[in-house]
Design a protein around this motif. Structure first.
Motif, PDB file in Angstrom:
ATOM      1  N   THR A 178       7.778  49.157  59.997  1.00 50.79           N
ATOM      2  CA  THR A 178       6.364  49.488  60.106  1.00 50.79           C
ATOM      3  C   THR A 178       6.233  50.960  60.465  1.00 50.79           C
ATOM      4  O   THR A 178       7.211  51.629  60.791  1.00 50.79           O
ATOM      5  N   ASN A 179       4.989  51.451  60.475  1.00 51.42           N
ATOM      6  CA  ASN A 179       4.785  52.888  60.652  1.00 51.42           C
ATOM      7  C   ASN A 179       4.630  53.314  62.111  1.00 51.42           C
ATOM      8  O   ASN A 179       4.298  54.464  62.379  1.00 51.42           O
ATOM      9  N   THR A 180       4.878  52.434  63.064  1.00 43.16           N
ATOM     10  CA  THR A 180       4.706  52.791  64.459  1.00 43.16           C
ATOM     11  C   THR A 180       5.917  53.541  65.004  1.00 43.16           C
ATOM     12  O   THR A 180       7.049  53.283  64.615  1.00 43.16           O
ATOM     13  N   GLU A 181       5.646  54.458  65.931  1.00 45.23           N
ATOM     14  CA  GLU A 181       6.721  55.176  66.618  1.00 45.23           C
ATOM     15  C   GLU A 181       7.287  54.383  67.791  1.00 45.23           C
ATOM     16  O   GLU A 181       8.348  54.722  68.320  1.00 45.23           O
ATOM     17  N   THR A 241       8.683  47.745  68.639  1.00 43.77           N
ATOM     18  CA  THR A 241       7.895  46.996  67.653  1.00 43.77           C
ATOM     19  C   THR A 241       8.754  46.381  66.565  1.00 43.77           C
ATOM     20  O   THR A 241       8.641  45.189  66.267  1.00 43.77           O
ATOM     21  N   ASP A 242       9.601  47.187  65.922  1.00 47.52           N
ATOM     22  CA  ASP A 242      10.380  46.712  64.778  1.00 47.52           C
ATOM     23  C   ASP A 242      11.703  46.116  65.246  1.00 47.52           C
ATOM     24  O   ASP A 242      12.462  46.755  65.982  1.00 47.52           O
ATOM     25  N   ALA A 243      12.008  44.925  64.776  1.00 51.28           N
ATOM     26  CA  ALA A 243      13.249  44.254  65.177  1.00 51.28           C
ATOM     27  C   ALA A 243      14.471  44.915  64.558  1.00 51.28           C
ATOM     28  O   ALA A 243      15.583  44.822  65.099  1.00 51.28           O
ATOM     29  N   GLY A 249      16.134  42.741  67.073  1.00 50.15           N
ATOM     30  CA  GLY A 249      15.284  42.790  68.243  1.00 50.15           C
ATOM     31  C   GLY A 249      15.893  43.450  69.458  1.00 50.15           C
ATOM     32  O   GLY A 249      15.206  43.635  70.469  1.00 50.15           O
ATOM     33  N   THR A 250      17.157  43.838  69.390  1.00 55.77           N
ATOM     34  CA  THR A 250      17.807  44.571  70.483  1.00 55.77           C
ATOM     35  C   THR A 250      17.799  46.058  70.154  1.00 55.77           C
ATOM     36  O   THR A 250      18.259  46.455  69.081  1.00 55.77           O
TER      37      THR A 250
END
Length: 215
Positions: free
Chosen positions: A78-81, A85-87, A117-118
Motif C-alpha cells: 500500500t502507499n502508506t509510509e 501497515t503492510d505485512a 507481519g513481522t
C-alpha cells in the motif's frame, strides 16, 4: 493527501520531477504505477513477486530543508509510509518524527523489511542531509532475501525484529534480510509527507524495476 496537479512539476534546476506537498501537516505526494484499468502498463501489469528476483532502483534528491518531513521509496503493498501497515514490504524510510513507527535515530535513513507481519527495521547509519542525491537500490535474490544499496554501496540488514530499528556492525556489509514470504506481489512507491504545517519537497530523478523473465 491534499495533492493536486500543481504539486508535481518538472524542476527548473534539477533533472527530474519536483514533488511538493501543500501547506498542512500530513499532506503528501506519492508516485506509484497506474493500477487501473488493469494491465495498462508493465509497472502494474507485470507481477513484481517476491519469488521473481526483483531489482528496484531510484534516485531522489532532498530539498533545502529536511526538517519536519518524511520520505520513503521501495516495494510495498500500500502507499502508506507507516511500516506496521503492510505485512510484506522492503523499502527505505526517512522520518523526522516517529509517525511512521518508532525509529532508532530520526535523522538517519532506515530500511524496513516486513515478513508475514513481522517488521525488521535497520538503521543504516546514514545521516540524511539537505540538497543531496540518494541513489537507493533493492534486490531480492532467488532465496527471496533482500539486499539494500545506497549510492552503489551495500548495507547490512538486521535479521532481528527489533522495535524502532536495529543497527548492524559494520553498517556497510553484505548481510541480507531473512527470506520474504513467497509469492507476494509488491508495488513500487516513492512518497514525501509533511510532518508540520509547511510545504515539503522531494525531487525524483528516475525509477527503474526489473525481474527474471520466467519463473
Amino acid at each position: 493527501t491534499n495533492a493536486s496537479t500543481d504539486d508535481i512539476t518538472f524542476s527548473s534546476t534539477i533533472a527530474g520531477l519536483q514533488l511538493q506537498t501543500d501547506g498542512s501537516d500530513n499532506d503528501s505526494v506519492i508516485i506509484l504505477p497506474r493500477v487501473a484499468p488493469a494491465n495498462i502498463t508493465a509497472w502494474s501489469g507485470c507481477k513484481w513477486g517476491t519469488e521473481n528476483q526483483v531489482q528496484f532502483e531510484t534516485l531522489v534528491r532532498t530539498d533545502a530543508s529536511i526538517a519536519d518531513m518524511c520520505f520513503y521509496a521501495g516495494l510495498k503493498l500500500t502507499n502508506t509510509e507507516v511500516y506496521a501497515t503492510d505485512a510484506n514490504q522492503a523499502y527505505f524510510l526517512y522520518d523526522s518524527s516517529d509517525d511512521s513507527g518508532a525509529l532508532t535515530s530520526n535523522g538517519n535513513l532506515h530500511f524496513v523489511v516486513s515478513i508475514g507481519g513481522t517488521d525488521f527495521v535497520t538503521d543504516l547509519g546514514i545521516t540524511i542531509a539537505a540538497a543531496t542525491n540518494y541513489r537507493l537500490g533493492i534486490t531480492i535474490d532467488s532465496a527471496r532475501k533482500v539486499s539494500a544499496y545506497v549510492d552503489g554501496v551495500q548495507y547490512s540488514l538486521s535479521q532481528a525484529g527489533t522495535a524502532g530499528g536495529a543497527t548492524v556492525s559494520p553498517a556497510k556489509g553484505e548481510q541480507k534480510s531473512l527470506a520474504l514470504t513467497d509469492d507476494i506481489d509488491l508495488i513500487p512507491y516513492v512518497g514525501v509527507k509533511a510532518r508540520a504545517g509547511a510545504a515539503k519537497t522531494l525531487h525524483l530523478s528516475y525509477e527503474k524495476i526489473s525481474r527474471i523473465i520466467f519463473e
